[in-house]
Design an enzyme around this catalytic site. Structure first.
Site, short mmCIF file in Angstrom:
data_model
loop_
_atom_site.label_atom_id
_atom_site.label_comp_id
_atom_site.label_asym_id
_atom_site.label_seq_id
_atom_site.Cartn_x
_atom_site.Cartn_y
_atom_site.Cartn_z
N HIS A 236 -28.80 -72.16 13.49
CA HIS A 236 -28.82 -71.06 12.54
C HIS A 236 -28.34 -69.77 13.20
O HIS A 236 -28.77 -69.44 14.31
CB HIS A 236 -30.23 -70.85 11.99
CG HIS A 236 -30.71 -72.01 11.17
ND1 HIS A 236 -31.93 -72.02 10.54
CD2 HIS A 236 -30.14 -73.21 10.89
CE1 HIS A 236 -32.08 -73.17 9.91
NE2 HIS A 236 -31.01 -73.90 10.11
N PRO A 237 -27.49 -69.01 12.53
CA PRO A 237 -26.94 -67.78 13.11
C PRO A 237 -27.72 -66.53 12.74
O PRO A 237 -27.23 -65.42 12.93
CB PRO A 237 -25.53 -67.73 12.51
CG PRO A 237 -25.70 -68.34 11.16
CD PRO A 237 -26.80 -69.38 11.28
N CYS A 238 -28.95 -66.67 12.22
CA CYS A 238 -29.66 -65.52 11.68
C CYS A 238 -29.93 -64.45 12.73
O CYS A 238 -30.00 -63.26 12.41
CB CYS A 238 -30.96 -65.96 11.01
SG CYS A 238 -32.04 -66.94 12.07
N LYS A 239 -30.11 -64.82 13.99
CA LYS A 239 -30.39 -63.85 15.05
C LYS A 239 -29.18 -63.59 15.93
O LYS A 239 -29.27 -62.85 16.91
CB LYS A 239 -31.54 -64.36 15.92
CG LYS A 239 -32.86 -64.53 15.18
CD LYS A 239 -33.39 -63.19 14.67
CE LYS A 239 -34.74 -63.36 14.00
NZ LYS A 239 -35.25 -62.07 13.47
#
Length: 338
Positions: A236-239
């Site tokens: 996941h690229p959320c951070k």
């Protein structure tokens, strides 16, 4: 729950309009054009990476060129699983590495490798005779009495097991980097293969993910550019953007400090923390000359950044390389082209 999240996430990336306004320096996010520039740089410097098109025109996204829908590198080896024996105490302990002193920056998670809490100690090697008596410490057998393993022949009645256990055996991975319009960052997908070339059962790929990231930072999702449904491990690229923003700020601060020291005639360390990182990044010039490409009037990357202020930044947008630390068992190829 994971299926619902994956479906929603795929729809968001598919139908979110791509932004073409650069906020790279302020947010760590990138536009599709900057993703292509960074991908071109990655392919140029690391030949194991290539651009690829979607399997069918219907799977293409309009904000990227048809021949540059995603980046891929194949046959990346992964020789060991992330079990309790991987890297010593990896998976047993973790620590948050804080930012600099008096810094408000967030730290990052370091898993395993904490040798100070579990020091390795050499154990005494002791022998036992035929009667079961344990030899004294320090007793050393004559080298002539030690059997030569090369002279030992395999017992024909023994069936050799090549698997060596449930969690061992070499694997290979195909790594894919796509652009996420929702997060405005790169996103990585991984597809694993058994030694015989067959695709791994999806949940087995989680054996190569650091424990705390399973089903949180990394989930099983369909790769969006394949014609059929193929489950991959997706990071996941959320951070990603906040972490990159922190890295950019620290590298810029190190560059500023380096220039101030040079201006004052002080000695500049060649590899000291982020200052060393800044120095190494500057060497990643497309021309391969080891000079700051922002000062080169003939630099082929000039169309990416034109401002004179670029001379005061340590990492340019085309050097925005994707970094993944949740898969320490996968041996990425960092061989650079000349």
């Amino acid at each position: 729950m994971n299926i619902i999240y994956s479906t929603v996430n795929s729809l968001r990336d598919r139908y979110t309009p791509a932004s073409h306004t650069s906020t790279f320096r302020n947010t760590g996010e990138i536009t599709p054009e900057e993703f292509v520039a960074a991908g071109d740089y990655l392919v140029f410097k690391f030949p194991s990476w290539t651009w690829s098109d979607a399997e069918t025109p219907a799977k293409r996204v309009a904000h990227l060129p048809p021949e540059k829908q995603y980046l891929v590198t194949r046959n990346v080896p992964c020789h060991r699983r992330l079990n309790d024996d991987f890297a010593g105490d990896a998976g047993h302990e973790e620590a948050v590495v804080e930012g600099g002193k008096n810094s408000g920056d967030d730290g990052w998670l370091r898993t395993g490798g904490l040798a100070s809490s579990q020091p390795l100690k050499a154990r005494d090697v002791r022998t036992v005779d035929d009667a079961g008596n344990v030899a004294d410490r320090g007793a050393i057998d004559d080298e002539d009495d030690i059997p030569d393993m090369e002279e030992e022949e395999d017992d024909e009645a023994i069936i050799q097991d090549g698997s060596h256990g449930k969690h061992s055996g070499s694997r290979t991975y195909s790594l894919y980097i796509t652009y996420s319009p929702w997060y405005k960052t790169p996103r990585m997908y991984m597809l694993g293969y058994q030694p015989n070339g067959q695709a791994l059962i999806p949940h087995l790929m989680m054996e190569d993910i650091v424990g705390d990231y399973k089903d949180k930072t990394v989930t099983l999702e369909d790769f969006p550019f394949f014609a059929t449904s193929v489950k991959t491990a997706s990071i996941h690229p959320c951070k990603h953007a906040p972490v990159m923003k922190t890295l950019l700020d620290r590298a810029d601060a190190a560059l500023k400090l380096r220039k101030e020291r040079q201006k004052a005639g002080l000695e500049v360390g060649s590899n000291q923390g982020l200052e060393g990182l800044e120095a190494q990044v500057v060497k990643l010039a497309v021309s391969g000359t080891g000079t700051d490409v922002a000062n080169d009037a003939n630099d082929e990357w000039e169309e990416v950044q034109h401002d004179a202020a670029d001379q005061d930044v340590a990492i340019r947008v085309d050097q925005y390389l994707f970094i993944a630390s949740v898969t320490p068992g996968i041996e990425h190829d960092f061989t650079m082209g000349v």
